[in-house]
Design an enzyme around this catalytic site. Structure first.
Site, mmCIF file in Angstrom:
data_model
loop_
_atom_site.group_PDB
_atom_site.id
_atom_site.type_symbol
_atom_site.label_atom_id
_atom_site.label_comp_id
_atom_site.label_asym_id
_atom_site.label_seq_id
_atom_site.Cartn_x
_atom_site.Cartn_y
_atom_site.Cartn_z
ATOM 1 N N ASP A 14 0.853 -1.175 0.000
ATOM 2 C CA ASP A 14 0.000 0.000 0.000
ATOM 3 C C ASP A 14 0.899 1.239 0.000
ATOM 4 O O ASP A 14 2.090 1.156 0.315
ATOM 5 C CB ASP A 14 -0.888 -0.041 1.246
ATOM 6 C CG ASP A 14 -1.732 1.199 1.415
ATOM 7 O OD1 ASP A 14 -2.443 1.562 0.460
ATOM 8 O OD2 ASP A 14 -1.674 1.812 2.486
ATOM 9 N N ASP A 23 -0.351 5.123 0.897
ATOM 10 C CA ASP A 23 -0.660 6.108 1.932
ATOM 11 C C ASP A 23 -0.718 5.453 3.308
ATOM 12 O O ASP A 23 -1.451 4.482 3.520
ATOM 13 C CB ASP A 23 -1.995 6.791 1.627
ATOM 14 C CG ASP A 23 -1.911 7.657 0.384
ATOM 15 O OD1 ASP A 23 -1.044 8.534 0.333
ATOM 16 O OD2 ASP A 23 -2.711 7.438 -0.546
#
Length: 223
Positions: free
Chosen positions: A16, A18
């Protein structure tokens, strides 16, 4: 729920962005607080939903009676605003060293951001963009749907059992679980969500790559 282990092994990593590689909380909270106020919603409750999801999915969750076409249109505006705002975007501690350590190992970025936003935030944080990436344009459903992680694993050529996901949000961890993958939880949001291995940030993670096997170790447990 505490993490269950201090060591994981994998053949490929799905990352991922953020909250995991890039700390963009300042931007996310700034724009989503404003959006919540414009729609008469509680900003604090809004921020509990927004992390890890595509914007239109957040809007659908918070405004369930609104047509999805409006959510998609408003999300396009939100993405433009966030892409133009890099004030406060910084790397998660240890992110550059971590990406350097896995540079020759199979890995992919799997993010709810679209491609321009992902490129802008990785550049603002001075982090190298993985060659393989799955962004919002590449999937039909937002996390917590597992589509992005399933697609990332397929593009790297590995099964779910051979992959470890790095995530910070509930939506992301649910997506990884639905894909049948183990999870390294990064940061406070992930702590209560039962990741297989939990770190505050990436400085707490040791990485070795040997003979196609990636070993991830919580260095606090070995120090």
């Amino acid at each position: 729920m505490p993490a269950r282990t201090t060591t994981l092994t994998a053949r490929a990593l799905l990352l991922d962005m953020d909250g995991t590689l890039v700390n963009s909380d300042a931007v996310v909270e700034r724009h989503w607080r404003l959006w919540a106020q414009e729609h008469g919603l509680d900003p604090e409750q809004t921020l509990k939903v927004v992390h890890g999801r595509q914007g239109h999915a957040t809007m659908a969750e918070l405004l369930p009676d609104r047509p999805m076409a409006e959510n998609h249109a408003e999300n396009a505006v939100m993405l433009e605003r966030e892409t133009a705002d890099m004030d406060g975007v910084i790397p998660v501690p240890g992110a550059l060293a971590f990406l350097t350590a896995i540079a020759r190992a199979p890995h992919a970025l799997v993010t709810s951001a679209d491609r321009p936003l992902a490129e802008a935030r990785m550049a603002a944080a001075a982090l190298p963009m993985p060659d393989v990436r799955v962004t919002a344009e590449d999937v039909s459903a937002s996390k917590p749907d597992p589509e992005g992680f399933v697609k990332g694993a397929a593009e790297l050529g590995f099964s779910a059992a051979e992959c470890v996901v790095f995530e910070d949000s509930e939506a992301g961890i649910l997506a990884a679980r639905a894909a049948g993958m183990q999870v390294v939880g990064v940061g406070e949001r992930a702590k209560a969500l039962g990741p297989d291995l939990q770190v505050t940030d990436l400085t707490e993670l040791g990485v070795t790559v040997q003979d196609g096997l990636i070993t991830l170790v919580d260095i606090r447990a070995t120090g």
